[in-house]
Scaffold this active site. Structure first.
Site, PDB file in Angstrom:
ATOM      1  N   CYS A 167      -3.194   7.235  -4.910  1.00  0.00           N
ATOM      2  CA  CYS A 167      -2.964   5.801  -4.752  1.00  0.00           C
ATOM      3  C   CYS A 167      -1.566   5.421  -5.228  1.00  0.00           C
ATOM      4  O   CYS A 167      -1.260   5.515  -6.421  1.00  0.00           O
ATOM      5  CB  CYS A 167      -4.025   4.982  -5.489  1.00  0.00           C
ATOM      6  SG  CYS A 167      -3.899   3.204  -5.167  1.00  0.00           S
ATOM      7  N   GLY A 168      -0.726   4.983  -4.290  1.00  0.00           N
ATOM      8  CA  GLY A 168       0.656   4.663  -4.627  1.00  0.00           C
ATOM      9  C   GLY A 168       0.816   3.440  -5.492  1.00  0.00           C
ATOM     10  O   GLY A 168       1.500   3.466  -6.523  1.00  0.00           O
ATOM     11  N   THR A 169       0.166   2.334  -5.107  1.00  0.00           N
ATOM     12  CA  THR A 169       0.264   1.130  -5.949  1.00  0.00           C
ATOM     13  C   THR A 169      -0.520   1.313  -7.246  1.00  0.00           C
ATOM     14  O   THR A 169      -0.154   0.764  -8.284  1.00  0.00           O
ATOM     15  CB  THR A 169      -0.219  -0.118  -5.194  1.00  0.00           C
ATOM     16  OG1 THR A 169      -1.562   0.069  -4.741  1.00  0.00           O
ATOM     17  CG2 THR A 169       0.681  -0.428  -4.002  1.00  0.00           C
ATOM     18  N   CYS A 223       0.869  -1.185   0.000  1.00  0.00           N
ATOM     19  CA  CYS A 223       0.000   0.000   0.000  1.00  0.00           C
ATOM     20  C   CYS A 223       0.902   1.230   0.000  1.00  0.00           C
ATOM     21  O   CYS A 223       1.638   1.456   0.958  1.00  0.00           O
ATOM     22  CB  CYS A 223      -0.916  -0.007   1.220  1.00  0.00           C
ATOM     23  SG  CYS A 223      -2.023   1.424   1.304  1.00  0.00           S
ATOM     24  N   GLY A 224       0.852   2.008  -1.084  1.00  0.00           N
ATOM     25  CA  GLY A 224       1.745   3.152  -1.215  1.00  0.00           C
ATOM     26  C   GLY A 224       1.410   4.291  -0.282  1.00  0.00           C
ATOM     27  O   GLY A 224       2.274   4.793   0.444  1.00  0.00           O
ATOM     28  N   HIS A 225       0.137   4.725  -0.292  1.00  0.00           N
ATOM     29  CA  HIS A 225      -0.219   5.835   0.599  1.00  0.00           C
ATOM     30  C   HIS A 225      -0.092   5.404   2.053  1.00  0.00           C
ATOM     31  O   HIS A 225       0.289   6.199   2.914  1.00  0.00           O
ATOM     32  CB  HIS A 225      -1.643   6.336   0.287  1.00  0.00           C
ATOM     33  CG  HIS A 225      -2.717   5.774   1.157  1.00  0.00           C
ATOM     34  ND1 HIS A 225      -3.297   4.541   0.923  1.00  0.00           N
ATOM     35  CD2 HIS A 225      -3.295   6.261   2.291  1.00  0.00           C
ATOM     36  CE1 HIS A 225      -4.203   4.306   1.862  1.00  0.00           C
ATOM     37  NE2 HIS A 225      -4.220   5.323   2.694  1.00  0.00           N
ATOM     38  N   HIS A 228      -8.588  -3.916  -7.138  1.00  0.00           N
ATOM     39  CA  HIS A 228      -8.876  -2.496  -7.308  1.00  0.00           C
ATOM     40  C   HIS A 228      -9.271  -2.201  -8.750  1.00  0.00           C
ATOM     41  O   HIS A 228      -8.858  -2.904  -9.671  1.00  0.00           O
ATOM     42  CB  HIS A 228      -7.643  -1.648  -6.972  1.00  0.00           C
ATOM     43  CG  HIS A 228      -7.184  -1.747  -5.538  1.00  0.00           C
ATOM     44  ND1 HIS A 228      -6.769  -2.932  -4.966  1.00  0.00           N
ATOM     45  CD2 HIS A 228      -7.032  -0.799  -4.579  1.00  0.00           C
ATOM     46  CE1 HIS A 228      -6.400  -2.706  -3.715  1.00  0.00           C
ATOM     47  NE2 HIS A 228      -6.558  -1.429  -3.460  1.00  0.00           N
ATOM     48  N   ASP A 243     -10.370   6.024  -3.383  1.00  0.00           N
ATOM     49  CA  ASP A 243      -9.159   6.521  -2.744  1.00  0.00           C
ATOM     50  C   ASP A 243      -9.098   8.038  -2.880  1.00  0.00           C
ATOM     51  O   ASP A 243      -9.195   8.580  -3.975  1.00  0.00           O
ATOM     52  CB  ASP A 243      -7.939   5.875  -3.406  1.00  0.00           C
ATOM     53  CG  ASP A 243      -6.686   5.957  -2.554  1.00  0.00           C
ATOM     54  OD1 ASP A 243      -6.514   6.950  -1.832  1.00  0.00           O
ATOM     55  OD2 ASP A 243      -5.863   5.025  -2.630  1.00  0.00           O
TER      56      ASP A 243
END
Length: 332
Positions: free
Chosen positions: A252-254, A89-91, A222, A248
């Site tokens: 969204c990082g990913t 999870c990026g964020h 997602h 989101d």
């Protein structure tokens, strides 16, 4: 029995992050991927209790800090959110590391740098501090790639869509403007959520991606609706759907990693290119194509994501076995 969890709450680019800094369960496993499987088997009630109503909400996400299983890593992170216990999870990484550094929970071996073990692999992180605050975090994400091109789904009441499935730490069904989909603003949040449930289900009927190096990472979780940017200086905009009712609030990082992998695979980004991504609410991450690599048989990129988070408060949360809704609930 009452289970107590101490949390640092905040957000990354508008999307919530809950760092559970006290109350993490002891897990078994020789890697963070194996620990993720152990958590899902024995402790998923903690995730649902902390993420779902009445202690959380549709957009809630967060995670736990753990000692790493590898000598070359500074720490491990286990992610939890309404859609599950994610491989990456990026964020969430940006928020968890920001809160952990600012509150003395993380002690880096080298100031300004961290090596973090997550279920999807190992990520290298650079962070910039201003006094006691972490001003920004740039993470070099796991290799990301295009898993399937041009899947066609027929959405009732909307029409046919061509979908690309891409991996950026999670698997995304990516929808670019086409047919009845002209823009995010033309759809609106409620319609995006309604359509995303259907699109995800239709894609899952056709295709189940499996990570070549870790078969526990599988399936489209997602849906990313891509769009042209709305603000100056941005290169793209998106709305990422997850869980059952969430969009989101961050870029969204990913998802940004998956989008860059798609753009690179189709010749629209190259090694060294920068990609500024807007969220549905206009917040931004700075993405970059750092390198080219492979993931099993797939050509892939190594993306980086840069963003910032801010803590908003502390909370001490109880999950009481006597509570009818101890393990949370979702309204669909």
């Amino acid at each position: 029995m009452r289970h107590t969890f101490f949390c640092i709450d905040g957000h990354t680019a508008g999307n919530p992050v809950r760092l559970v800094s006290g109350g993490a369960p002891l897990l078994t496993g020789a890697s963070m991927s194996e620990r993720r499987q152990d958590f899902l088997a024995r402790f998923d009630w903690i995730r649902t209790g902390l993420m779902f109503e009445p202690r959380g909400h549709d957009m809630m996400s967060g995670g736990f800090l753990y000692p790493p299983t590898r000598d070359d890593a500074d720490l491990g992170i286990l992610f939890i959110e309404t859609s599950g216990c994610l491989p990456m999870c990026g964020h969430g990484t940006i928020g968890i590391l920001t809160f952990g550094l600012e509150h003395g929970l993380i002690r880096p071996r080298e100031s300004g740098r961290l090596r973090v073990e997550v279920p999807a692999g190992v990520i290298d992180v650079e962070y910039r501090s201003e006094g006691e605050r972490v001003a920004s975090i740039r993470l070099r994400n796991v290799p990301s790639y295009l898993a399937a091109r041009g899947l066609r789904v027929q959405v009732p009441g909307f029409g046919e869509l061509a979908i690309d499935v891409c991996y950026g730490g999670n698997y995304y069904a990516i929808v670019e403007p086409q047919g009845a989909y002209t823009s995010l603003d033309a759809l609106g949040a409620a319609r995006i959520i309604e359509l995303s449930r259907t699109v995800r289900a239709l894609v899952r009927e056709q295709f189940e991606p499996v990570h070549p190096l870790d078969p526990s990472i599988r399936g489209v979780s997602h849906v990313l609706w891509a769009d042209a940017p709305r603000g100056d200086g941005a290169d793209g905009r998106n709305a990422v759907f997850y869980g059952e009712r969430a969009i989101d609030r961050s870029p969204c990082g990913t998802g940004t990693s998956a989008r860059m992998a798609q753009l690179a695979a189709t010749g629209r980004l190259r090694r060294g290119d920068r990609f500024v991504h807007e969220s549905y609410i206009g917040s931004r991450f700075i993405g970059r194509v750092e390198d080219e690599t492979t993931v099993g048989p797939h050509a892939a990129i190594v993306p980086s994501i840069e963003g910032a988070a801010i803590a908003t408060g502390f909370s001490q949360i109880w999950i009481d076995d006597a509570d009818t809704f101890a393990h949370g609930f979702v309204v669909t």
